[in-house]
Design a protein around this motif. Structure first.
Motif, mmCIF file in Angstrom:
data_model
loop_
_atom_site.group_PDB
_atom_site.id
_atom_site.type_symbol
_atom_site.label_atom_id
_atom_site.label_comp_id
_atom_site.label_asym_id
_atom_site.label_seq_id
_atom_site.Cartn_x
_atom_site.Cartn_y
_atom_site.Cartn_z
ATOM 1 N N VAL A 84 -9.772 -45.126 49.517
ATOM 2 C CA VAL A 84 -10.917 -45.907 49.019
ATOM 3 C C VAL A 84 -11.469 -45.333 47.711
ATOM 4 O O VAL A 84 -12.505 -45.792 47.229
ATOM 5 N N SER A 85 -10.774 -44.360 47.141
ATOM 6 C CA SER A 85 -11.257 -43.744 45.892
ATOM 7 C C SER A 85 -11.321 -44.776 44.772
ATOM 8 O O SER A 85 -10.414 -45.595 44.606
ATOM 9 N N GLN A 86 -12.394 -44.701 43.996
ATOM 10 C CA GLN A 86 -12.610 -45.628 42.882
ATOM 11 C C GLN A 86 -12.475 -44.951 41.520
ATOM 12 O O GLN A 86 -12.354 -45.637 40.504
ATOM 13 N N GLU A 87 -12.512 -43.643 41.505
ATOM 14 C CA GLU A 87 -12.418 -42.888 40.260
ATOM 15 C C GLU A 87 -11.363 -41.798 40.417
ATOM 16 O O GLU A 87 -11.123 -41.315 41.536
ATOM 17 N N PRO A 88 -10.744 -41.362 39.307
ATOM 18 C CA PRO A 88 -9.727 -40.298 39.403
ATOM 19 C C PRO A 88 -10.261 -39.027 40.062
ATOM 20 O O PRO A 88 -9.567 -38.422 40.886
ATOM 21 N N TRP A 89 -11.507 -38.611 39.738
ATOM 22 C CA TRP A 89 -12.031 -37.375 40.305
ATOM 23 C C TRP A 89 -12.213 -37.491 41.817
ATOM 24 O O TRP A 89 -12.057 -36.503 42.546
#
Length: 470
Positions: A84-89
């Motif tokens: 569910v990650s939305q950003e690279p970090w």
């Protein structure tokens, strides 16, 4: 019970390899830069390897069943976070946490097998363990390509992580029902200094090894690598003194006095660094040199995985009859496969295609199907159940470290021979790496032959005692 235990091993190794085919998607969909991509792929391996000795010891203290279930649940949760990650970090942090979860559950796999399978059941369990380790690496590339191409429910790359969630939940529920509790009857305590010292030393060594090639071997990498040596020495000295005082060290250094264990770690490192480097470089060669897609390259590896699995299962009786000599036989077979591959690369040169690679790769799979289950069993045999978790963690750490070192150094050799990517000598690079892998396999087989001869000499007086008494 065994399928539940091995599910953890499959998931941990599968997730090491499946991200390789998804890196373009991370770059395109998330906008991940070069550093983020390196950490998404290598960060998992870093926390996984650095935490395994501590994870194994925690299993010895708090119970292998409990840590297995905790690690499996944590792996499912961190896989969900990855998906569910939305950003690279966010994906980088989730992958680091996923590696730590794997470090909790994977050492318990060998410890649970060691504790719950005895007699004739132990070689059978180790055969299936070998099948799992080999097939999960190959299937990581094959199924990763299939899942991405299928774009399941429009999830894209996210499905390669989300698929772990239902598997992890089902494995946890089955584990609660099927796995027996086998906590050590002796009350032991955690060694915080050992955890910090040994984990810290491993982290200092692993970080530059994993990231060094892609970062151009910067000066900070060499500083960390050099710093890892005194940190590890000091940590091991503390562990030795703690043992002498009757304490409970994270790592009992007396294990290294066991020749079967210490020699087995060396042999394991030789074989695993060769196999990991061979797989890594051939993947690059097929995709960049021969122009195959990730899915096609993965399917080219499929015969190796199939032969490996069949051999690991079918060689159980042979392994029981030959003992360590079956590892020598496997080394010889794998060496033949690598020699044929080397000959094809040298003589066919520009006329080589993926079809020529299938047979020697299958022969290598045949050899490693003989090697892996017997090698792990030889190292674990004779280890006390109270140390099974720590030994399993150390063994798996050595395996992961050898894999990382092999890929880093032989990957550097491949790129050095290759030269400019667009006009590079892919065949020359693959040929150089195949030659080094062949040498490593021969060294591993020779060391195992020496171990077998030593074992036979040690057993001979015991066999002669009854005759002398008579």
């Amino acid at each position: 019970m065994l399928p539940v235990i091995l599910a953890a091993m499959f998931m941990a190794i599968f997730d090491s390899y499946v991200v390789n085919v998804a890196t373009p998607s991370f770059e395109h969909d998330l906008g991940a830069g070069q550093v983020a991509l390196e950490l998404i792929v290598a960060g998992y391996a870093f926390t996984y390897a650095a935490g395994m000795v501590s994870g194994g010891r925690l299993g010895d203290i708090f119970g292998h069943r409990r840590l297995f279930l905790l690690g499996m649940l944590a792996f499912a949760v961190t896989s969900l976070l990855c998906g569910v990650s939305q950003e690279p970090w966010q994906l980088v942090v989730s992958r680091l946490l996923q590696g730590l979860a794997a470090a909790l559950m994977v050492p318990q796999v060998l410890a649970l097998i060691h504790a719950n399978f005895r007699g004739a059941e132990f070689p059978r369990a180790m055969s299936w363990f070998g099948v799992t380790t080999g097939s999960s690496a190959v299937l990581g590339q094959v199924l990763g390509g299939v899942l991405l191409k299928a774009d399941v429910f429009g999830l894209g790359w996210r499905v390669i992580f989300l698929v772990n969630v239902p598997v992890g939940v089902i494995a946890c529920l089955a584990g609660l029902r099927l796995l027996p509790e086998n906590r050590s009857p002796r009350r032991t305590r955690l060694d915080p200094v050992g955890v910090i010292g040994i984990t810290g030393a491993l982290a200092l060594a692993l970080l530059p090894v994993i990231l060094g090639r892609d970062e151009g071997w910067p000066i900070w990498g060499w500083i960390l690598l050099l710093a890892s040596v005194p940190v590890m020495v000091l940590a091991l000295l503390f562990e030795r003194n703690l043992t002498r005082r009757g304490g409970d060290p994270l790592l009992d250094v007396r294990l290294f006095h066991n020749r079967a264990f210490s020699n087995g770690l060396i042999v394991n490192s030789a074989f695993m660094s060769a196999f990991a480097s061979f797989s890594f470089v051939l993947t690059l060669f097929m995709q960049d040199g021969l122009g195959q897609s990730p899915l096609s390259a993965g399917l080219t590896f499929a015969p190796l995985g199939v032969v490996f699995a069949i051999t690991a299962i079918g060689s159980r009786k042979l392994a029981m009859r030959l003992g360590l000599r079956v590892i020598v036989l496997g080394g010889v077979v794998a060496a033949v496969g690598l020699a044929v591959l080397l000959g094809e690369l040298h003589w066919l040169d520009g006329d080589i295609n993926a079809g020529w690679l299938v047979l020697p790769m299958a022969v290598v799979g045949l050899g490693y199907g003989l090697i892996i289950p017997s090698l792990i069993g030889a190292v674990l045999r004779g280890v006390a159940p109270t140390q099974a978790g720590a030994v399993a963690g150390l063994f798996t750490t050595a395996q992961q470290f050898a894999t990382s070192i092999g890929v880093a150094l032989l990957g550097e050799l491949f790129f050095a021979v290759l030269g400019p990517v667009l006009t590079g000598d892919y065949i020359g690079g693959a040929e150089a790496v195949a030659a080094v892998c062949l040498a490593l396999v021969v060294i591993g087989a020779a060391l195992t032959a020496a171990m077998a001869a030593q074992q036979n000499r040690a057993a001979r007086p015991k066999a002669e005692e009854p005759a002398l008494a008579g």
